[in-house]
Design an enzyme around this catalytic site. Structure first.
Site, short mmCIF file in Angstrom:
data_model
loop_
_atom_site.label_atom_id
_atom_site.label_comp_id
_atom_site.label_asym_id
_atom_site.label_seq_id
_atom_site.Cartn_x
_atom_site.Cartn_y
_atom_site.Cartn_z
N ASP A 30 0.82 -1.22 0.00
CA ASP A 30 0.00 0.00 0.00
C ASP A 30 0.85 1.28 0.00
O ASP A 30 0.40 2.34 0.40
CB ASP A 30 -0.97 0.00 1.18
N HIS A 234 23.79 3.56 -19.11
CA HIS A 234 22.72 3.83 -18.15
C HIS A 234 22.92 3.09 -16.83
O HIS A 234 21.97 2.62 -16.20
CB HIS A 234 21.35 3.48 -18.75
N ASP A 251 26.55 11.29 -14.00
CA ASP A 251 25.53 11.95 -14.82
C ASP A 251 24.36 12.19 -13.88
O ASP A 251 23.64 11.25 -13.52
CB ASP A 251 25.15 11.04 -15.99
N ASP A 262 20.67 18.40 -16.56
CA ASP A 262 21.20 17.11 -17.01
C ASP A 262 22.68 17.32 -17.29
O ASP A 262 23.05 17.81 -18.35
CB ASP A 262 20.43 16.68 -18.27
N HIS A 341 26.13 6.89 -28.92
CA HIS A 341 24.87 7.64 -28.75
C HIS A 341 24.95 8.98 -29.48
O HIS A 341 26.00 9.35 -30.00
CB HIS A 341 24.53 7.81 -27.26
N HIS A 345 19.92 16.35 -26.90
CA HIS A 345 18.46 16.24 -26.85
C HIS A 345 17.93 17.53 -26.27
O HIS A 345 18.67 18.27 -25.62
CB HIS A 345 18.01 15.02 -26.04
N HIS A 352 14.46 14.41 -21.29
CA HIS A 352 14.44 14.31 -22.75
C HIS A 352 13.17 15.03 -23.15
O HIS A 352 12.09 14.44 -23.18
CB HIS A 352 14.44 12.86 -23.23
N GLU A 375 26.62 16.41 -25.18
CA GLU A 375 27.16 15.35 -24.33
C GLU A 375 27.93 14.28 -25.09
O GLU A 375 27.57 13.10 -25.05
CB GLU A 375 26.03 14.72 -23.52
N TYR A 379 33.81 5.69 -24.83
CA TYR A 379 33.66 4.56 -23.91
C TYR A 379 34.43 3.38 -24.49
O TYR A 379 34.09 2.89 -25.57
CB TYR A 379 32.18 4.19 -23.75
N ARG A 397 32.30 10.97 -20.36
CA ARG A 397 31.28 11.81 -21.01
C ARG A 397 31.34 13.17 -20.34
O ARG A 397 31.58 13.26 -19.13
CB ARG A 397 29.88 11.19 -20.88
N GLU A 399 28.85 16.55 -20.26
CA GLU A 399 27.52 17.00 -20.69
C GLU A 399 27.16 18.33 -20.04
O GLU A 399 27.20 18.46 -18.82
CB GLU A 399 26.47 15.94 -20.28
#
Ligand code: GLY
Ligand code: MN
Ligand code: MN
Length: 429
Positions: A30, A234, A251, A262, A341, A345, A352, A375, A379, A397, A399
């Site tokens: 609940d 991710h 990130d 972001d 990638h 965006h 996004h 970004e 890798y 990365r 960004e």
């Protein structure tokens, strides 16, 4: 402000529009998931309660904006907190009328009668979908004697998502706050990370800085990936113990009053880049800076990506990750082994964000007020035996959040340390 946004929507549609609140979802037993209003509903009403539906109508004789809400309920409010109720919705949110949600099914036909088009996102709520279909079926069955009924259902993409793409002053104030708080959080993370510490300790620091500065939510689950985890795009487990000599990729961005930041930064856990880490870092940074330089009215996300990619591939060749002519490596997509990638965006209420990337088949030119991320990254998989050994397991990365201005751009996340020197200094403090 919300009334003005609704007016702009009403001016641009032929008929009616419906927006549905985000559903409440159960976490377990609940206990509910933390509730966050649907971005479209928030954008057009500022009303943050669940179980509500906004109806905009150009064809109703009296009402242009109507909200269907949960009615007041003393007992439920004792447990879950105050509700605006029908009276509060009209008084506090500038609507023409409000009704209990239970009356939506009965009342919807009167708001759609005469509307040739309905702007509505089908498939988000099967309950409201059923009410919409029932209203349309009823109107159709009334036959020729009465007004038109919606023959076309239009996705909000072409209506209020276009408005959301270009941020007004109120929105930019929030995006600046979100970016500044998140930049502070990245700086704090650099100070906290150290060999032997766990990724979740850094995660805790990020969330602590967000909360203490009034950002009550993360814009997305923070990625705190050390060593090989930095190469997992991710990664969200955030539970590994960091080792001396590794990089940490973070990130993370907060949400401030419904607006997201972001930001990604990558830095050495022990505070000093190794020669190999530094070489790859400089390759990514050079690419990112060149891409940011392309942001001005009239440029496009495609153009930004092309520039980022070219400079990145030049860097891959320079450091020895790829061998060959840059044009060939781009044409053959050889870089995808290390950069899989896209570069950008839209950013806004959603990380996004909404807004189409192409208009009439061509990339949408930037206008002042749009915000995008830039970004690029490199890798190198830990088991890429064809890559030079010193680069294996490196994930980097960088960004930033970039606003298009009348003359060029403004980097909203500029306060997060980014040069090698600034990062090493932030790691030492
Ligand atoms: N944090 C999600 C992204 O960078 O797109
Ligand atoms: Mn992003
Ligand atoms: Mn990100």
């Amino acid at each position: 402000m919300f009334a003005d946004r609704r007016r702009r929507v009403l001016d641009s549609i032929r008929g009616a529009a419906i927006v549905v609140a985000a559903p409440v979802s159960i976490r377990n037993n609940d206990v509910e998931q933390e509730y966050r209003q649907d971005s479209d509903m928030q954008y057009l009403t500022g009303f943050d309660e669940p179980e509500s539906v906004l109806v905009l109508s150009k064809v109703h004789p009296e009402h242009r904006s109507v909200l269907f809400v949960r009615p007041r309920d003393r007992e439920r409010e004792q447990w879950d907190g105050a509700r605006a109720g029908v009276e509060g919705a009209v008084a506090a949110y500038g609507l023409d009328a409000a009704f209990p949600l239970s009356e939506l099914r009965k009342r919807l036909p009167e708001y759609l009668a005469g509307a040739e088009e309905l702007v509505y996102e089908l498939g988000k709520s099967s309950e409201v979908d059923a009410h919409v279909l029932s209203a349309i079926t009823q109107l159709r069955a009334r036959g020729r004697s009465v007004k038109p009924w919606p023959r076309t259902i239009i996705h909000p993409d072409s209506v209020w998502h276009e408005l959301r793409l270009v941020k007004d002053a109120h929105e930019l104030e929030r995006m600046r706050r979100a970016a500044t708080i998140s930049s502070d959080a990245h700086r704090a993370a650099m100070a906290v990370a150290a060999p032997g510490r766990f990724e979740y300790e850094v995660d805790a620091t990020l969330r602590d800085v967000f909360r203490r500065n009034g950002a009550l939510r993360e814009a997305y689950a923070p990625i705190v990936g050390s060593g090989p985890n930095a190469t997992v795009l991710h990664y969200r487990e955030n539970r590994r113990q960091m080792q001396d000599g590794e990089l940490l990729l973070i990130d993370a961005g907060c949400e401030f009053d419904y607006y997201a930041a972001d930001i990604t930064r990558t830095f050495p856990v022990n505070g000093t880049f190794s020669a190999a880490q530094r070489a790859v870092y400089e390759a990514v940074l050079t690419s990112q800076l060149a891409a940011i330089d392309e942001v001005r009215p009239g440029s496009t996300i495609e153009r930004v990506h092309e520039v980022a990619l070219r400079v990145l591939v030049e860097g891959m060749v320079r450091v020895g990750l790829l061998v060959g002519a840059v044009d060939d490596l781009i044409a053959k997509e050889s870089y995808k082994r290390f950069y899989m990638h896209r570069t950008s965006h839209w950013l806004g209420m959603d990380v996004h964000d909404v807004g189409s990337y192409f208009v009439g088949g061509v990339a949408r030119p930037f206008v002042p007020g749009v915000v995008l991320t830039i970004e690029p990254g490199i890798y190198v998989s830990p088991d890429d035996v064809e890559a030079p050994a010193e680069f294996r397991g490196i994930g980097i990365r960088i960004e930033d959040d970039v606003l298009v201005t009348a003359n060029g751009h403004e980097v909203l996340s500029a306060a997060a340390p980014k040069t090698v020197d600034d990062i090493e200094r932030a790691c030492r403090t």
